[in-house]
Design an enzyme around this catalytic site. Structure first.
Site, PDB file in Angstrom:
ATOM      1  N   ILE A  18       0.827  -1.206   0.000  1.00  0.00           N
ATOM      2  CA  ILE A  18       0.000   0.000   0.000  1.00  0.00           C
ATOM      3  C   ILE A  18       0.860   1.255   0.000  1.00  0.00           C
ATOM      4  CG2 ILE A  18      -1.578   1.345   1.443  1.00  0.00           C
ATOM      5  CD1 ILE A  18      -2.860  -1.366   2.247  1.00  0.00           C
ATOM      6  N   ASP A  37      11.259   3.696   5.262  1.00  0.00           N
ATOM      7  CA  ASP A  37      10.968   2.284   5.426  1.00  0.00           C
ATOM      8  C   ASP A  37      12.148   1.592   6.097  1.00  0.00           C
ATOM      9  OD1 ASP A  37      10.398  -0.651   4.741  1.00  0.00           O
ATOM     10  OD2 ASP A  37       8.699   0.341   3.770  1.00  0.00           O
ATOM     11  N   ASN A  90       1.693   4.932   7.686  1.00  0.00           N
ATOM     12  CA  ASN A  90       1.253   3.688   7.084  1.00  0.00           C
ATOM     13  C   ASN A  90       1.928   2.439   7.657  1.00  0.00           C
ATOM     14  OD1 ASN A  90      -0.032   2.059   4.914  1.00  0.00           O
ATOM     15  ND2 ASN A  90       2.068   1.897   4.146  1.00  0.00           N
ATOM     16  N   SER A 145      -7.419  -0.317  10.063  1.00  0.00           N
ATOM     17  CA  SER A 145      -7.799  -1.605   9.485  1.00  0.00           C
ATOM     18  C   SER A 145      -9.243  -1.903   9.854  1.00  0.00           C
ATOM     19  CB  SER A 145      -6.887  -2.712  10.030  1.00  0.00           C
ATOM     20  OG  SER A 145      -7.391  -3.993   9.704  1.00  0.00           O
ATOM     21  N   TYR A 158      -3.407  -6.511  17.521  1.00  0.00           N
ATOM     22  CA  TYR A 158      -3.503  -5.792  16.255  1.00  0.00           C
ATOM     23  C   TYR A 158      -4.836  -5.052  16.159  1.00  0.00           C
ATOM     24  CZ  TYR A 158      -3.607  -4.929  11.212  1.00  0.00           C
ATOM     25  OH  TYR A 158      -3.686  -4.332   9.980  1.00  0.00           O
ATOM     26  N   LYS A 162      -5.407  -0.966  16.062  1.00  0.00           N
ATOM     27  CA  LYS A 162      -6.040  -0.295  14.932  1.00  0.00           C
ATOM     28  C   LYS A 162      -7.291   0.460  15.351  1.00  0.00           C
ATOM     29  CE  LYS A 162      -3.079  -1.271  11.761  1.00  0.00           C
ATOM     30  NZ  LYS A 162      -2.283  -0.181  11.151  1.00  0.00           N
ATOM     31  N   LEU A 192      -4.852  -7.210  -1.849  1.00  0.00           N
ATOM     32  CA  LEU A 192      -3.900  -8.148  -2.451  1.00  0.00           C
ATOM     33  C   LEU A 192      -2.535  -7.499  -2.647  1.00  0.00           C
ATOM     34  CD1 LEU A 192      -6.098 -10.089  -5.042  1.00  0.00           C
ATOM     35  CD2 LEU A 192      -5.440 -10.745  -2.725  1.00  0.00           C
ATOM     36  N   THR A 193      -1.890  -7.224  -1.532  1.00  0.00           N
ATOM     37  CA  THR A 193      -0.499  -6.788  -1.555  1.00  0.00           C
ATOM     38  C   THR A 193       0.371  -7.991  -1.912  1.00  0.00           C
ATOM     39  OG1 THR A 193      -0.195  -7.316   0.775  1.00  0.00           O
ATOM     40  CG2 THR A 193      -0.964  -5.082   0.245  1.00  0.00           C
TER      41      THR A 193
END
Length: 264
Positions: A18, A37, A90, A145, A158, A162, A192-193
């Site tokens: 993403i 990153d 992100n 999410s 998680y 979120k 669909l990463t």
């Protein structure tokens, strides 16, 4: 094709998935992009690809668990481009081997996910917002999410992290709106990463498809286009919101697919 022309954007987790799709989308619409990153090699490659199609981008290493690393990303952005207009928070982690149900989850994993998935966004905003104020305003977009809106058998930490991002987004929007800073979030469903394609068996993908309202899965570009909209002035009267980009997976009575089969 200049929806964010000359704006300066930070994209964390921008080396793949993403984040990468969003970095491309912002650059193609005129933004100067800073890609942060942990995968520095991937970030450098992404920046080169953006330059290859005529965009402007730089890459830097980012450890989202480190306050100093996040602060350094913000400072490098200002040193390079002189301002910050867009912050796309992100980075997010999950570990299905440790993040289990409440009784069995690893409490150290709880702390790690809260630190990276929530605190990193707080820190990014803490250091970026003053520069946004100097620039006359800005747009912050946080990746949350659909796990923040629905319970699950596992991924307790998680999901909780979120959900925290959803409310953090509202607090930032309220606190800095008068200074022309907007803050919104985007909540992806199954996207669909490359990681999803490589790790999810076809049976899982088919199960998600069964409960989607739309007859296809999401792509990284679907989230990127949403972030681009929230980053641009097209959304100038939208703040404190979370846009759920999930193909209608969560909107229906969960019995609908099975009832449809029974009724023919």
């Amino acid at each position: 094709m200049a929806r964010v022309q000359n704006k300066v954007a930070i994209v964390t987790g921008g080396a793949s998935g993403i984040g990468l799709a969003t970095a491309y989308a912002l650059a193609k619409e005129g933004a100067k992009v800073v890609i942060g990153d942990f995968n520095q090699e991937g970030a450098v490659l992404a920046a080169k690809e953006i330059e290859g199609f005529g965009g402007q981008a730089i890459a830097t290493f980012l450890d989202a668990s480190s306050k100093e690393s996040i602060k350094g990303l913000v400072e490098k952005t200002v040193e390079t481009f002189g301002r910050i207009d867009i912050l796309f928070n992100n980075v997010g982690l999950t570990d299905l081997k440790k993040d289990l149900d409440v009784v069995n989850l690893d409490l150290d994993e709880w702390d790690r996910l809260m630190n990276v998935n929530v605190k990193s966004m707080v820190i990014g905003c803490k250091y970026a917002i003053p520069y946004m104020v100097k620039a006359g305003g800005g747009s912050i977009i946080n990746t949350t999410s659909m796990a923040g809106f629905a319970g699950d058998a596992v991924r307790t930490a998680y999901g909780a992290s979120k959900a925290a991002v959803v409310n953090l987004t509202k607090y930032i929007a309220v606190q800095y709106g008068k200074q022309k800073i907007r803050c919104n979030a985007v909540a992806p469903g199954l996207i669909l990463t490359p990681a999803a394609r490589n790790n999810l068996p076809e049976s899982i993908l088919d199960l998600f498809m069964k409960y989607n309202s739309l007859p296809y899965h999401g792509e990284p570009e679907d989230i990127a286009n949403t972030v681009l909209f929230l980053a641009s002035d097209e959304s100038k009267f939208i703040t404190g919101q979370t846009l759920q980009v999930e193909g209608g997976h969560y909107i229906a009575n969960p019995s609908v697919p099975d009832l449809s089969t029974i009724m023919g």
